[in-house]
Write a protein that holds these residues in place. Structure first.
Motif, PDB file in Angstrom:
ATOM      1  N   CYS A  20      30.175  28.945 -25.682  1.00  0.00           N
ATOM      2  CA  CYS A  20      30.824  30.169 -26.167  1.00  0.00           C
ATOM      3  C   CYS A  20      31.155  30.019 -27.644  1.00  0.00           C
ATOM      4  O   CYS A  20      31.204  28.906 -28.163  1.00  0.00           O
ATOM      5  CB  CYS A  20      32.087  30.451 -25.358  1.00  0.00           C
ATOM      6  SG  CYS A  20      33.273  29.100 -25.335  1.00  0.00           S
ATOM      7  N   ASN A  21      31.364  31.148 -28.316  1.00  0.00           N
ATOM      8  CA  ASN A  21      31.697  31.091 -29.737  1.00  0.00           C
ATOM      9  C   ASN A  21      33.198  30.943 -29.968  1.00  0.00           C
ATOM     10  O   ASN A  21      33.629  30.606 -31.062  1.00  0.00           O
ATOM     11  CB  ASN A  21      31.145  32.298 -30.500  1.00  0.00           C
ATOM     12  CG  ASN A  21      31.687  33.605 -29.982  1.00  0.00           C
ATOM     13  OD1 ASN A  21      32.470  33.632 -29.038  1.00  0.00           O
ATOM     14  ND2 ASN A  21      31.260  34.700 -30.581  1.00  0.00           N
ATOM     15  N   GLU A  22      34.024  31.207 -28.928  1.00  0.00           N
ATOM     16  CA  GLU A  22      35.460  30.975 -29.004  1.00  0.00           C
ATOM     17  C   GLU A  22      36.037  30.823 -27.605  1.00  0.00           C
ATOM     18  O   GLU A  22      35.477  31.341 -26.638  1.00  0.00           O
ATOM     19  CB  GLU A  22      36.181  32.086 -29.763  1.00  0.00           C
ATOM     20  CG  GLU A  22      36.206  33.409 -29.018  1.00  0.00           C
ATOM     21  CD  GLU A  22      37.077  34.454 -29.697  1.00  0.00           C
ATOM     22  OE1 GLU A  22      38.053  34.075 -30.366  1.00  0.00           O
ATOM     23  OE2 GLU A  22      36.771  35.636 -29.536  1.00  0.00           O
ATOM     24  N   LEU A  23      37.143  30.132 -27.515  1.00  0.00           N
ATOM     25  CA  LEU A  23      37.813  29.929 -26.234  1.00  0.00           C
ATOM     26  C   LEU A  23      38.797  31.080 -26.042  1.00  0.00           C
ATOM     27  O   LEU A  23      39.874  31.092 -26.619  1.00  0.00           O
ATOM     28  CB  LEU A  23      38.550  28.587 -26.215  1.00  0.00           C
ATOM     29  CG  LEU A  23      39.281  28.231 -24.933  1.00  0.00           C
ATOM     30  CD1 LEU A  23      38.308  28.096 -23.766  1.00  0.00           C
ATOM     31  CD2 LEU A  23      40.046  26.928 -25.110  1.00  0.00           C
ATOM     32  N   ASP A  24      38.381  32.086 -25.259  1.00  0.00           N
ATOM     33  CA  ASP A  24      39.279  33.212 -25.009  1.00  0.00           C
ATOM     34  C   ASP A  24      39.915  33.070 -23.627  1.00  0.00           C
ATOM     35  O   ASP A  24      39.696  32.089 -22.925  1.00  0.00           O
ATOM     36  CB  ASP A  24      38.537  34.548 -25.165  1.00  0.00           C
ATOM     37  CG  ASP A  24      37.384  34.723 -24.172  1.00  0.00           C
ATOM     38  OD1 ASP A  24      37.319  33.965 -23.186  1.00  0.00           O
ATOM     39  OD2 ASP A  24      36.564  35.623 -24.376  1.00  0.00           O
ATOM     40  N   SER A  25      40.730  34.043 -23.234  1.00  0.00           N
ATOM     41  CA  SER A  25      41.484  33.934 -21.982  1.00  0.00           C
ATOM     42  C   SER A  25      40.579  33.900 -20.750  1.00  0.00           C
ATOM     43  O   SER A  25      40.888  33.218 -19.768  1.00  0.00           O
ATOM     44  CB  SER A  25      42.514  35.057 -21.856  1.00  0.00           C
ATOM     45  OG  SER A  25      41.870  36.314 -21.850  1.00  0.00           O
ATOM     46  N   SER A  26      39.439  34.595 -20.788  1.00  0.00           N
ATOM     47  CA  SER A  26      38.551  34.582 -19.620  1.00  0.00           C
ATOM     48  C   SER A  26      37.901  33.209 -19.433  1.00  0.00           C
ATOM     49  O   SER A  26      37.757  32.724 -18.309  1.00  0.00           O
ATOM     50  CB  SER A  26      37.482  35.681 -19.710  1.00  0.00           C
ATOM     51  OG  SER A  26      36.631  35.448 -20.806  1.00  0.00           O
ATOM     52  N   ILE A  27      37.546  32.558 -20.528  1.00  0.00           N
ATOM     53  CA  ILE A  27      36.975  31.209 -20.459  1.00  0.00           C
ATOM     54  C   ILE A  27      38.049  30.226 -19.993  1.00  0.00           C
ATOM     55  O   ILE A  27      37.804  29.359 -19.159  1.00  0.00           O
ATOM     56  CB  ILE A  27      36.392  30.759 -21.824  1.00  0.00           C
ATOM     57  CG1 ILE A  27      35.301  31.711 -22.308  1.00  0.00           C
ATOM     58  CG2 ILE A  27      35.878  29.331 -21.750  1.00  0.00           C
ATOM     59  CD1 ILE A  27      34.068  31.791 -21.444  1.00  0.00           C
ATOM     60  N   GLN A  28      39.270  30.389 -20.528  1.00  0.00           N
ATOM     61  CA  GLN A  28      40.373  29.511 -20.118  1.00  0.00           C
ATOM     62  C   GLN A  28      40.651  29.657 -18.623  1.00  0.00           C
ATOM     63  O   GLN A  28      40.900  28.683 -17.932  1.00  0.00           O
ATOM     64  CB  GLN A  28      41.637  29.808 -20.930  1.00  0.00           C
ATOM     65  CG  GLN A  28      42.758  28.812 -20.686  1.00  0.00           C
ATOM     66  CD  GLN A  28      42.389  27.383 -21.030  1.00  0.00           C
ATOM     67  OE1 GLN A  28      41.967  27.100 -22.137  1.00  0.00           O
ATOM     68  NE2 GLN A  28      42.524  26.473 -20.082  1.00  0.00           N
ATOM     69  N   GLU A  29      40.579  30.879 -18.112  1.00  0.00           N
ATOM     70  CA  GLU A  29      40.776  31.111 -16.672  1.00  0.00           C
ATOM     71  C   GLU A  29      39.721  30.377 -15.849  1.00  0.00           C
ATOM     72  O   GLU A  29      40.018  29.786 -14.816  1.00  0.00           O
ATOM     73  CB  GLU A  29      40.705  32.608 -16.352  1.00  0.00           C
ATOM     74  CG  GLU A  29      42.042  33.279 -16.354  1.00  0.00           C
ATOM     75  CD  GLU A  29      41.929  34.728 -15.941  1.00  0.00           C
ATOM     76  OE1 GLU A  29      41.536  35.002 -14.796  1.00  0.00           O
ATOM     77  OE2 GLU A  29      42.246  35.594 -16.782  1.00  0.00           O
ATOM     78  N   LEU A  30      38.474  30.435 -16.310  1.00  0.00           N
ATOM     79  CA  LEU A  30      37.392  29.713 -15.627  1.00  0.00           C
ATOM     80  C   LEU A  30      37.659  28.212 -15.612  1.00  0.00           C
ATOM     81  O   LEU A  30      37.526  27.556 -14.578  1.00  0.00           O
ATOM     82  CB  LEU A  30      36.050  29.967 -16.326  1.00  0.00           C
ATOM     83  CG  LEU A  30      35.292  31.210 -15.970  1.00  0.00           C
ATOM     84  CD1 LEU A  30      34.112  31.407 -16.927  1.00  0.00           C
ATOM     85  CD2 LEU A  30      34.775  31.135 -14.553  1.00  0.00           C
ATOM     86  N   LEU A  31      38.039  27.679 -16.767  1.00  0.00           N
ATOM     87  CA  LEU A  31      38.332  26.249 -16.862  1.00  0.00           C
ATOM     88  C   LEU A  31      39.487  25.866 -15.938  1.00  0.00           C
ATOM     89  O   LEU A  31      39.427  24.853 -15.237  1.00  0.00           O
ATOM     90  CB  LEU A  31      38.662  25.868 -18.307  1.00  0.00           C
ATOM     91  CG  LEU A  31      37.512  25.976 -19.306  1.00  0.00           C
ATOM     92  CD1 LEU A  31      38.027  25.793 -20.729  1.00  0.00           C
ATOM     93  CD2 LEU A  31      36.425  24.973 -18.987  1.00  0.00           C
ATOM     94  N   ASP A  32      40.536  26.692 -15.925  1.00  0.00           N
ATOM     95  CA  ASP A  32      41.685  26.421 -15.058  1.00  0.00           C
ATOM     96  C   ASP A  32      41.289  26.482 -13.588  1.00  0.00           C
ATOM     97  O   ASP A  32      41.732  25.667 -12.782  1.00  0.00           O
ATOM     98  CB  ASP A  32      42.814  27.420 -15.326  1.00  0.00           C
ATOM     99  CG  ASP A  32      43.528  27.135 -16.634  1.00  0.00           C
ATOM    100  OD1 ASP A  32      43.371  26.019 -17.177  1.00  0.00           O
ATOM    101  OD2 ASP A  32      44.253  28.021 -17.109  1.00  0.00           O
TER     102      ASP A  32
END
Length: 152
Positions: A20-32
């Motif tokens: 991804c080009n930035e760590l946004d809330s949707s990516i953070q949710e996936l990681l969590d």
């Protein structure tokens, strides 16, 4: 968001790559979510007895000397993990650092009280309370804002 899945019996283990080009809330949710799937339980000791602890049942973790303790409805248990290891293991959308010595389950918090010196006093549903050091006040406010947006 593009998703690709490759299934091959030659793979020895599952590997997840997120580009991804930035760590946004949707990516953070996936990681969590992925992190949460990995940590199904922790082992805590109470004397000579070892107990299986589910992260969702833990109110908070605190450091006491060289030990890390987990507080649940059933009591307080000694863990072998260090706080920084728990911070990496547990999903950041559910567990948050309150101070150098405490990590709390956001779902076990009931209220906050401002203290005279710029810190916050956190009250847990269990009746216990811990203090948030000034360093972590903004982090907690942000975490609560993000969770409120998701649930609201």
């Amino acid at each position: 968001m593009k998703i690709s899945l490759s299934i091959d019996s030659d793979y020895e283990e599952t590997k997840i790559i997120i580009q991804c080009n930035e760590l946004d809330s949707s990516i953070q949710e996936l990681l969590d979510f992925i992190k949460g799937q990995e940590t199904e339980f922790l082992v805590g000791k109470d004397g000579e007895m070892q107990h299986i602890l589910k992260p969702v049942e833990i109110h908070y973790f605190y450091a006491e000397g060289d030990s890390v303790m987990a507080v649940t409805n059933d009591g307080t248990f000694k863990l072998k993990e260090k706080l920084y290891e728990l911070e990496k293991l547990l999903p950041s959308s559910k567990f948050i650092r309150l101070s150098k010595s405490v990590i709390a389950n956001l779902h076990e918090l009931s209220r906050f009280e401002a203290s005279f010196n710029g810190t916050l006093c956190v009250h847990f549903k269990s009746g216990a309370k811990e203090y948030v050091s000034r360093t972590y006040v903004n982090t907690i406010k942000e975490a609560l804002k993000l969770n409120r947006r998701k649930n609201g």
